[in-house]
Design an enzyme around this catalytic site. Structure first.
Site, PDB file in Angstrom:
ATOM      1  N   ASP A   1     -84.959  36.765   1.201  1.00  0.00           N
ATOM      2  CA  ASP A   1     -85.341  38.130   1.574  1.00  0.00           C
ATOM      3  C   ASP A   1     -84.181  38.825   2.298  1.00  0.00           C
ATOM      4  O   ASP A   1     -83.136  38.204   2.530  1.00  0.00           O
ATOM      5  CB  ASP A   1     -86.593  38.060   2.475  1.00  0.00           C
ATOM      6  CG  ASP A   1     -87.458  39.306   2.355  1.00  0.00           C
ATOM      7  OD1 ASP A   1     -86.938  40.376   1.985  1.00  0.00           O
ATOM      8  OD2 ASP A   1     -88.668  39.215   2.657  1.00  0.00           O
TER       9      ASP A   1
ATOM     10  N   GLU B   1     -83.445  39.565  -3.111  1.00  0.00           N
ATOM     11  CA  GLU B   1     -84.025  40.890  -2.859  1.00  0.00           C
ATOM     12  C   GLU B   1     -82.916  41.915  -2.624  1.00  0.00           C
ATOM     13  O   GLU B   1     -83.148  42.986  -2.084  1.00  0.00           O
ATOM     14  CB  GLU B   1     -85.001  40.834  -1.673  1.00  0.00           C
ATOM     15  CG  GLU B   1     -86.104  39.824  -1.903  1.00  0.00           C
ATOM     16  CD  GLU B   1     -87.447  40.236  -1.332  1.00  0.00           C
ATOM     17  OE1 GLU B   1     -87.630  41.408  -0.996  1.00  0.00           O
ATOM     18  OE2 GLU B   1     -88.317  39.345  -1.230  1.00  0.00           O
TER      19      GLU B   1
ATOM     20  N   TYR C   1     -83.217  46.207  -1.221  1.00  0.00           N
ATOM     21  CA  TYR C   1     -82.790  46.788   0.058  1.00  0.00           C
ATOM     22  C   TYR C   1     -81.731  47.857  -0.158  1.00  0.00           C
ATOM     23  O   TYR C   1     -81.608  48.792   0.638  1.00  0.00           O
ATOM     24  CB  TYR C   1     -82.297  45.683   1.006  1.00  0.00           C
ATOM     25  CG  TYR C   1     -83.464  44.889   1.566  1.00  0.00           C
ATOM     26  CD1 TYR C   1     -84.119  45.310   2.720  1.00  0.00           C
ATOM     27  CD2 TYR C   1     -83.961  43.771   0.905  1.00  0.00           C
ATOM     28  CE1 TYR C   1     -85.213  44.608   3.216  1.00  0.00           C
ATOM     29  CE2 TYR C   1     -85.064  43.072   1.386  1.00  0.00           C
ATOM     30  CZ  TYR C   1     -85.681  43.495   2.541  1.00  0.00           C
ATOM     31  OH  TYR C   1     -86.774  42.815   3.022  1.00  0.00           O
TER      32      TYR C   1
ATOM     33  N   ASP D   1     -92.669  46.074  -2.046  1.00  0.00           N
ATOM     34  CA  ASP D   1     -93.696  45.036  -2.194  1.00  0.00           C
ATOM     35  C   ASP D   1     -94.918  45.553  -2.959  1.00  0.00           C
ATOM     36  O   ASP D   1     -95.405  46.647  -2.688  1.00  0.00           O
ATOM     37  CB  ASP D   1     -94.199  44.586  -0.820  1.00  0.00           C
ATOM     38  CG  ASP D   1     -93.208  43.700  -0.100  1.00  0.00           C
ATOM     39  OD1 ASP D   1     -92.069  43.535  -0.589  1.00  0.00           O
ATOM     40  OD2 ASP D   1     -93.574  43.182   0.971  1.00  0.00           O
TER      41      ASP D   1
END
Ligand SMILES: *[C@@H]1O[C@H](CO)[C@@H](O)[C@H](O)[C@H]1NC(C)=O
Ligand SMILES: *[C@@H]1O[C@H](CO)[C@@H](O)[C@H](O)[C@H]1NC(C)=O
Ligand SMILES: *[C@@H]1O[C@H](CO)[C@@H](O)[C@H](O)[C@H]1NC(C)=O
Ligand SMILES: *[C@@H]1O[C@H](CO)[C@@H](O)[C@H](O)[C@H]1NC(C)=O
Length: 405
Positions: A157, A189, A193, A218
């Site tokens: 993440d 991820e 971002y 999400d």
């Protein structure tokens, strides 16, 4: 309108290298705790639903006994909140001792004994999204821990980090995973971002370092969330669809089929689109209580065959005509396609899509069309023939078009 030539030219982007670990040649399939079970660490009051070794062992048992493994689901994946709040005295990660009393290696052994694979979660930044120790400054040590524990996949993440650092940082983690000599699917991820902070992801570099990559927010357990993901994948900004293929996949996040928020038709739409997109299929649902209809959807052989098609092309949206969106995915069998027609309207009655085959992007001369959900042939159509189908609100038609000789 997109022509077949543009689709083919996008597919050629696949010449771009993929991460060279030999993994995820088709989209990975499994179960992931996050959407359904979140960061529930209250094992005292909610022992059956908290993030603990028991939860993952139970889901592994059910994946085998309820036919999910036979349908192709392979991974049982831990998400955030599995760790102790502190690293050990040598700076190594450790599982929460109360919720994972036997440790991650023992859990991996159990999962492997079922013929399944174990995935784990960490974060590129200083802390995970849930506030547990992040990998910043510890990436090699953490990669080594996961390898020692016999973990098969890492979801990495990006909370509590600077997305600008990701272009260098994610490839470094990919390299550390490689150096362990232990093969692990690498789920990133990184583009998500960057998209959120208005940077343009370098998908070629991402594909070179990751086996799958989240590029949108999400998923939540409701139709609005699914529609926003459909729009993002329909707009396909930066033509990210062209970077999907064996070894590397765009990840629109988990399947919420079998949870609380979607009607049956909406569950069909999610499962079918994720299959058309060659998306990783990670269920996030309670396999102890899932109803038969949702279970059958998650195990639908026709949809899973489309998802796992060896060509690995991602469906693109050819167009959206009012509430109807038309999606096309080329298949490995020469000249064949999977078609999706979504009626996103949530009002009133079914809508009829009436299109010439060539408007569906099918160059012809003629195709044998079948309905994937009904598993029934609909007949042979030439590219000038009108194809007509009625679709319920928030539902989808999925067809297979095979050239007929
Ligand atoms: C590491 O990368 C090399 C090529 O760069 C590849 O051949 C090898 O299989 C990779 N090893 C692992 C464990 O991913
Ligand atoms: C994406 O594809 C479209 C249609 O082929 C093309 O016009 C556009 O320039 C491409 N954009 C990028 C960023 O490659
Ligand atoms: C679900 O399927 C199982 C086995 O196929 C069957 O025994 C059970 O009665 C079904 N449940 C419902 C609610 O239909
Ligand atoms: C079309 O496909 C169906 C199976 O979906 C098959 O039974 C039928 O023979 C095919 N028809 C032609 C003309 O190829």
């Amino acid at each position: 309108m997109w022509t077949i030539l543009t689709i083919i030219s996008l597919l050629q982007v696949l010449i771009v290298q993929s991460l060279d670990n030999g993994l995820a040649r088709t989209p990975p399939m499994g179960w992931l705790s996050w959407e359904r079970f979140r960061c529930n660490i209250d094992c005292k009051n909610d022992p059956d639903n908290c993030i603990s070794e028991n939860l993952y062992m139970k889901m592994a048992d059910l994946m085998v006994s309820e036919g999910f493994k036979d349908a192709g689901y392979q991974f049982v994946n831990i998400d955030d909140c599995w760790m102790a709040k502190e690293r050990d005295s040598k700076g190594r990660l450790q599982a929460d001792p109360d919720r994972f009393p036997h440790g991650i290696k023992a859990l991996a052994d159990y999962i492997h004994s079922k013929g399944l694979k174990l995935g784990i979660y960490e974060d590129f930044g200083t802390e995970t999204c849930g506030g547990y120790p992040g990998s910043e400054y510890y990436m090699q040590s953490d990669a080594n821990s996961f390898a020692e524990w016999d973990v098969d996949m890492l979801k990495f993440d990006g909370c509590n980090s600077d997305p600008k650092d990701m272009d260098t940082g994610y490839p470094v983690m990919s390299q550390f995973l490689n150096l362990t000599g232990h093969k692990m699917v690498f789920s990133c991820e990184w583009p998500l971002y960057q998209v959120v902070t208005k940077q343009k992801p370098n998908y070629a570099a991402i594909r070179n370092a990751c086996n799958l990559w989240r590029n949108y927010g999400d998923v939540q357990d409701g139709w609005d969330s699914i529609v926003s993901i459909i729009d993002f994948y329909g707009k396909d900004e930066g033509n990210f669809s062209g970077f999907a293929g064996p070894g590397g996949w765009n990840d629109p996040d988990m399947l919420v089929v079998g949870d609380f928020g979607l009607s049956y038709n909406q569950q069909k739409t999610q499962m079918a689109l994720w299959s058309l997109w060659s998306a990783p299929l990670f269920m996030s649902t309670d396999l102890r209580t899932i109803d038969n209809a949702s279970k059958a959807l998650l195990q639908h052989p026709g949809l899973i065959a489309i998802n796992q098609d060896p060509l690995g092309a991602q469906a693109v949206r050819l167009y959206q005509i009012s509430s109807l969106g038309v999606w096309l995915k080329p298949l490995a069998k020469t000249g064949s396609y999977a078609i999706g027609i979504v009626n996103r309207d949530d009002q009133g009655m079914p809508r009829t899509a009436k299109l010439q085959l060539k408007q569906l992007g099918l160059p012809g001369p003629s195709y044998n069309i079948s309905d994937v959900f009904e598993n029934k042939p609909l007949g042979v159509y030439t590219s000038n023939d009108m194809f007509s189908v009625s679709i319920d609100p928030t539902s989808i038609f999925v067809g297979l078009a095979i050239p007929s000789s």
